[in-house]
Design a protein around this motif. Structure first.
Motif, PDB file in Angstrom:
ATOM      1  N   HIS A  15      -5.908   0.592   1.760  1.00  0.00           N
ATOM      2  CA  HIS A  15      -5.926   1.969   1.268  1.00  0.00           C
ATOM      3  C   HIS A  15      -4.824   2.168   0.221  1.00  0.00           C
ATOM      4  N   PRO A  16      -5.077   2.965  -0.814  1.00  0.00           N
ATOM      5  CA  PRO A  16      -4.040   3.172  -1.835  1.00  0.00           C
ATOM      6  C   PRO A  16      -2.723   3.711  -1.284  1.00  0.00           C
ATOM      7  N   PHE A  17      -2.810   4.493  -0.200  1.00  0.00           N
ATOM      8  CA  PHE A  17      -1.565   4.992   0.395  1.00  0.00           C
ATOM      9  C   PHE A  17      -0.698   3.840   0.893  1.00  0.00           C
ATOM     10  N   TYR A  18      -1.321   2.906   1.623  1.00  0.00           N
ATOM     11  CA  TYR A  18      -0.559   1.768   2.139  1.00  0.00           C
ATOM     12  C   TYR A  18      -0.110   0.842   1.003  1.00  0.00           C
ATOM     13  N   ALA A  19      -0.923   0.721  -0.050  1.00  0.00           N
ATOM     14  CA  ALA A  19      -0.528  -0.128  -1.175  1.00  0.00           C
ATOM     15  C   ALA A  19       0.719   0.429  -1.861  1.00  0.00           C
ATOM     16  N   ASP A  20       0.737   1.750  -2.129  1.00  0.00           N
ATOM     17  CA  ASP A  20       1.915   2.356  -2.756  1.00  0.00           C
ATOM     18  C   ASP A  20       3.108   2.368  -1.810  1.00  0.00           C
ATOM     19  N   LEU A  21       2.855   2.525  -0.497  1.00  0.00           N
ATOM     20  CA  LEU A  21       3.963   2.494   0.457  1.00  0.00           C
ATOM     21  C   LEU A  21       4.609   1.109   0.488  1.00  0.00           C
ATOM     22  N   CYS A  22       3.788   0.049   0.435  1.00  0.00           N
ATOM     23  CA  CYS A  22       4.350  -1.309   0.377  1.00  0.00           C
ATOM     24  C   CYS A  22       5.117  -1.525  -0.922  1.00  0.00           C
ATOM     25  N   ASN A  23       4.606  -0.966  -2.014  1.00  0.00           N
ATOM     26  CA  ASN A  23       5.327  -1.074  -3.281  1.00  0.00           C
ATOM     27  C   ASN A  23       6.675  -0.363  -3.212  1.00  0.00           C
ATOM     28  N   THR A  24       6.720   0.769  -2.501  1.00  0.00           N
ATOM     29  CA  THR A  24       7.973   1.516  -2.375  1.00  0.00           C
ATOM     30  C   THR A  24       8.969   0.801  -1.481  1.00  0.00           C
ATOM     31  N   LEU A  25       8.477   0.241  -0.394  1.00  0.00           N
ATOM     32  CA  LEU A  25       9.380  -0.343   0.598  1.00  0.00           C
ATOM     33  C   LEU A  25       9.756  -1.783   0.262  1.00  0.00           C
ATOM     34  N   TYR A  26       8.791  -2.573  -0.260  1.00  0.00           N
ATOM     35  CA  TYR A  26       9.020  -4.011  -0.382  1.00  0.00           C
ATOM     36  C   TYR A  26       8.962  -4.526  -1.821  1.00  0.00           C
ATOM     37  N   ASP A  27       8.596  -3.705  -2.780  1.00  0.00           N
ATOM     38  CA  ASP A  27       8.446  -4.128  -4.180  1.00  0.00           C
ATOM     39  C   ASP A  27       7.211  -5.025  -4.334  1.00  0.00           C
ATOM     40  N   ARG A  28       6.186  -4.449  -4.961  1.00  0.00           N
ATOM     41  CA  ARG A  28       4.898  -5.138  -5.077  1.00  0.00           C
ATOM     42  C   ARG A  28       5.040  -6.508  -5.752  1.00  0.00           C
ATOM     43  N   ASP A  29       5.831  -6.597  -6.835  1.00  0.00           N
ATOM     44  CA  ASP A  29       5.961  -7.864  -7.565  1.00  0.00           C
ATOM     45  C   ASP A  29       6.628  -8.943  -6.708  1.00  0.00           C
ATOM     46  N   HIS A  30       7.698  -8.565  -6.016  1.00  0.00           N
ATOM     47  CA  HIS A  30       8.382  -9.532  -5.158  1.00  0.00           C
ATOM     48  C   HIS A  30       7.465 -10.004  -4.027  1.00  0.00           C
ATOM     49  N   TYR A  31       6.694  -9.062  -3.469  1.00  0.00           N
ATOM     50  CA  TYR A  31       5.771  -9.379  -2.377  1.00  0.00           C
ATOM     51  C   TYR A  31       4.697 -10.377  -2.843  1.00  0.00           C
ATOM     52  N   LYS A  32       4.096 -10.081  -4.011  1.00  0.00           N
ATOM     53  CA  LYS A  32       3.050 -10.978  -4.514  1.00  0.00           C
ATOM     54  C   LYS A  32       3.629 -12.327  -4.925  1.00  0.00           C
ATOM     55  N   LEU A  33       4.835 -12.315  -5.493  1.00  0.00           N
ATOM     56  CA  LEU A  33       5.448 -13.576  -5.906  1.00  0.00           C
ATOM     57  C   LEU A  33       5.729 -14.476  -4.708  1.00  0.00           C
ATOM     58  N   ALA A  34       6.226 -13.908  -3.624  1.00  0.00           N
ATOM     59  CA  ALA A  34       6.505 -14.701  -2.426  1.00  0.00           C
ATOM     60  C   ALA A  34       5.217 -15.291  -1.856  1.00  0.00           C
ATOM     61  N   LEU A  35       4.164 -14.479  -1.769  1.00  0.00           N
ATOM     62  CA  LEU A  35       2.895 -14.998  -1.253  1.00  0.00           C
ATOM     63  C   LEU A  35       2.310 -16.050  -2.190  1.00  0.00           C
ATOM     64  N   GLY A  36       2.500 -15.855  -3.496  1.00  0.00           N
ATOM     65  CA  GLY A  36       2.005 -16.861  -4.431  1.00  0.00           C
ATOM     66  C   GLY A  36       2.727 -18.183  -4.292  1.00  0.00           C
ATOM     67  N   GLN A  37       4.034 -18.143  -4.073  1.00  0.00           N
ATOM     68  CA  GLN A  37       4.777 -19.386  -3.873  1.00  0.00           C
ATOM     69  C   GLN A  37       4.331 -20.102  -2.602  1.00  0.00           C
ATOM     70  N   ILE A  38       4.081 -19.341  -1.549  1.00  0.00           N
ATOM     71  CA  ILE A  38       3.604 -19.964  -0.306  1.00  0.00           C
ATOM     72  C   ILE A  38       2.221 -20.570  -0.524  1.00  0.00           C
TER      73      ILE A  38
END
Length: 649
Positions: free
Chosen positions: A12-35
């Motif tokens: 849901h867009p609410f959870y997507a923006d909440l994750c971006n606020t709390l964890y930083d979307r770019d950092h989150y995607k970068l970590a998963l991409g490295q794994i």
């Protein structure tokens, strides 16, 4: 692990923006991409090694290839240490996030810090949000639930929002902005007109204007809080007009007042917000495309008459008679609240409770004589816990007049009431008076008032002695039941310290025995003589012991072995301990010949047998218990097991 973490594009867009606020979307995607890259590298290493293992010429070569492959895999994973640590922290934080449904009925509260949002949530839900008199007590989203119109409602408490630009807002404020932007809900904007929150009404109005675009397509209520401190009616005219202009300019907005302390208006605010959201949800569904498919499946049938015959309502004759007021059958009013239509001749005899009920309650009845239910009677006579129906009226007895009689108490097949004397209290009082009079006469006869030669002072002293004697007797009975340690006679009555002189002190003896009228001088003189004799005996015994020790020291130990010398010293020390431990009342041990034994060896054997005879059986295993313990031999149970038996080698 990659499949368990949520994909921001699929949620849901609410959870997507909440994750971006709390964890930083770019950092989150970068970590998963490295794994994900590390996973592909590990897979390629595994494929290469499997291809090389096919050409291994020995098991040892295959094992070496396996170890090399595992080492390269571990090296790849060690490089991802930072990403794995970041994802672990994200996982822990996600597990603590509240369970929030973006599509359900939701009430969302927003406003400046410390305006009463958390207090209102604690009032209408079963949540327990921390409330403190300082800003930003609430640092994350809190979810509670309440019931309204048999529906479950979701209530969200957001952190406070400050009035500045979006770029300057921190993570705590962005959580509230994200919830306002993505949730379809009824928004409650709280304002503190008492200004105890630390912000003026102008600042609160300015924040409302800055976040006003987030209120579009939402039901909005401006809640004026803390009216117990600053009533809305007595607010300054310019401030009141400022708040009213905000309400007029916003769409679907209404103004309500409340107080969390006095709970004035709390239920009204909750009901209004829920009703507005329900109406908007129904209107949106009716205006959507799904209503056409639903209407196409509905069919309305109109019944038609099968003939021209008119069929009137059929009322039984008994019901008509009741309705017309036919009182041919007399009804009982026992157990029912009296009405103005009840006459003295119509009401049968009732119990004392019914009579008291008729006296205490002044109930105005209706014109009709309808039978009231137990629930109606309960509310007419005080409610639950105050009034209870009298079930005795329903008893089926041979004589109806017996229903309200007291139930007898039966003991051993006999009625207790038959053995109770109504004058028992008066007779008991007379008996006590007579006994007291006889006791006084006996005491007077014992004192011998008629033939006594004592004057008043001596009689008073005798009476005091008797009272003290009675008191000591009672204290002795009390102390006899106490579990106190027994003091040895050698220290009993001696001086403990300066606060407790003991019972054998001269001053204590004079004080205690003088109260009994006993001459204490002769007693003290006897005690002094006895103390001097005891001291003399103790001194003579000490001198004798010193002489013996000197004689023992002079004993010639030349020619003795070291073992004999040690044995001699041990016997001397044991004899000294025995002599010092003997109490004054104990008799000295006799020689073996005096107690019928030959020598010391026979005395020791007799003492050992006596001690063995006094041993109490403690429930341990004896000779009658045929029990075989498990006996494991070490050489039979160690090493490799071969073919054959293991009971011998």
């Amino acid at each position: 692990m990659l499949t368990d973490f949520p994909r921001l594009s699929d949620i849901h867009p609410f959870y997507a923006d909440l994750c971006n606020t709390l964890y930083d979307r770019d950092h989150y995607k970068l970590a998963l991409g490295q794994i994900n890259t590390a996973r592909s590298l590990v897979d390629s290493i595994a494929r290469d090694m499997i291809r090389m293992v096919k050409y291994g010429d020995s098991l040892y070569r295959c094992k070496c290839l396996k170890r090399a492959a595992l080492g390269r895999m571990c090296t790849v994973l060690k490089r991802q240490k930072a990403s794995l640590a970041y994802l672990e922290e994200v996982r822990k934080h996600m597990s603590r996030l509240p369970s929030l449904d973006p599509n359900t009925r939701t009430l969302l509260m927003c406003g400046l810090p410390n305006v009463g949002k958390s207090s209102f949530m604690n009032k209408i839900t079963r949540a327990n949000v921390d409330v403190q008199p300082y800003a930003f007590t609430t640092k994350s989203l809190f979810v509670g639930h309440c019931d309204y119109r048999y529906l479950r409602w979701q209530v969200i408490d957001t952190p406070g929002i400050l009035d500045h630009s979006l770029e300057e807002r921190n993570t705590i404020e962005m959580q509230a902005i994200t919830a306002l932007a993505h949730l379809t809900c009824s928004v409650l904007y709280f304002m503190d007109i008492s200004e105890q929150c630390g912000y003026t009404i102008e600042q609160q109005c300015s924040l409302f204007k800055s976040i006003k675009p987030l209120f579009s397509n939402k039901e909005l209520i401006v809640v004026i809080n803390k009216i117990d401190i600053q009533p809305w009616d007595t607010l300054e005219a310019d401030k009141k007009s400022m708040v009213e202009d905000l309400v007029k300019d916003a769409a679907n907005c209404s103004l309500m007042t409340m107080s969390n302390i006095s709970e004035e208006g709390v239920s009204e605010v909750k009901a209004s917000a829920c009703d507005k959201l329900l109406a908007s949800r129904v209107e949106s569904r009716i205006g959507g495309k799904k209503i056409e498919s639903v209407m196409n499946r509905l069919q309305v049938f109109h019944p038609t008459a099968r003939d021209t015959i008119e069929r009137d309502v059929c009322i039984p004759d008994t019901v008509k008679a009741e309705k017309d007021g036919d009182d041919t059958k007399k009804k009982s009013r026992i157990g029912y609240a009296p009405t103005k239509d009840d006459g003295d001749d119509e009401t049968p005899d009732a119990s004392d409770d019914d009579e008291r009920m008729e006296q205490d309650d002044d109930v105005e009845g209706d014109d009709d004589d309808e039978k009231k239910t137990a629930r109606e009677l309960m509310w007419e006579n005080g409610g639950p816990g105050v009034w209870a129906p009298d079930y005795r009226k329903d008893y089926d007895l041979k004589d109806p007049e017996w229903r309200f009689d007291a139930i007898p108490q039966i003991l051993d097949g006999k009625n207790i009431q038959d053995y109770i004397d109504p004058d028992i209290e008066a007779k008991l009082l007379n008996l006590e008076r007579e006994e007291e009079q006889l006791t006084q006469e006996a005491e007077a006869a014992a004192m011998g008032d008629e033939e006594s030669d004592l004057d008043e002072e001596e009689e008073a002293a005798v009476e005091a002695i008797r009272e003290r004697k009675t008191q000591f007797r009672m204290m002795s009975r009390v102390n006899r039941n106490e579990n106190n340690p027994i003091m040895p006679r050698s220290v009993r009555g001696r001086v403990k310290d300066k606060h407790d002189r003991g019972a054998l002190d001269e001053e204590e003896i004079r004080k205690k025995m003088g109260g009994y009228g006993v001459d204490v001088e002769a007693m003290l003189e006897r005690g002094r003589k006895r103390g001097r004799s005891v001291d003399a005996r103790r001194n003579r015994r000490r001198e004798g012991q010193e002489n013996v020790e000197m004689a023992e020291d002079d004993t010639n130990t030349d020619g003795m072995s070291k073992g004999k010398v040690k044995k001699l010293k041990r016997e001397r020390s044991e004899s000294k301990k025995r002599e010092s431990s003997l109490a004054r009342s104990h008799s000295r041990p006799r020689e073996p010949s005096q107690i019928g034994l030959k020598d010391e060896a026979a005395a020791r054997i007799a003492k050992k047998l006596d001690k063995a005879g006094r041993t109490v059986w403690e429930g341990l295993s004896g000779e009658g218990d045929q029990r075989k313990s498990v006996h494991l031999v070490k050489w039979m149970n160690t090493g490799k097991k071969r073919m054959g038996t293991t009971n011998k080698r």
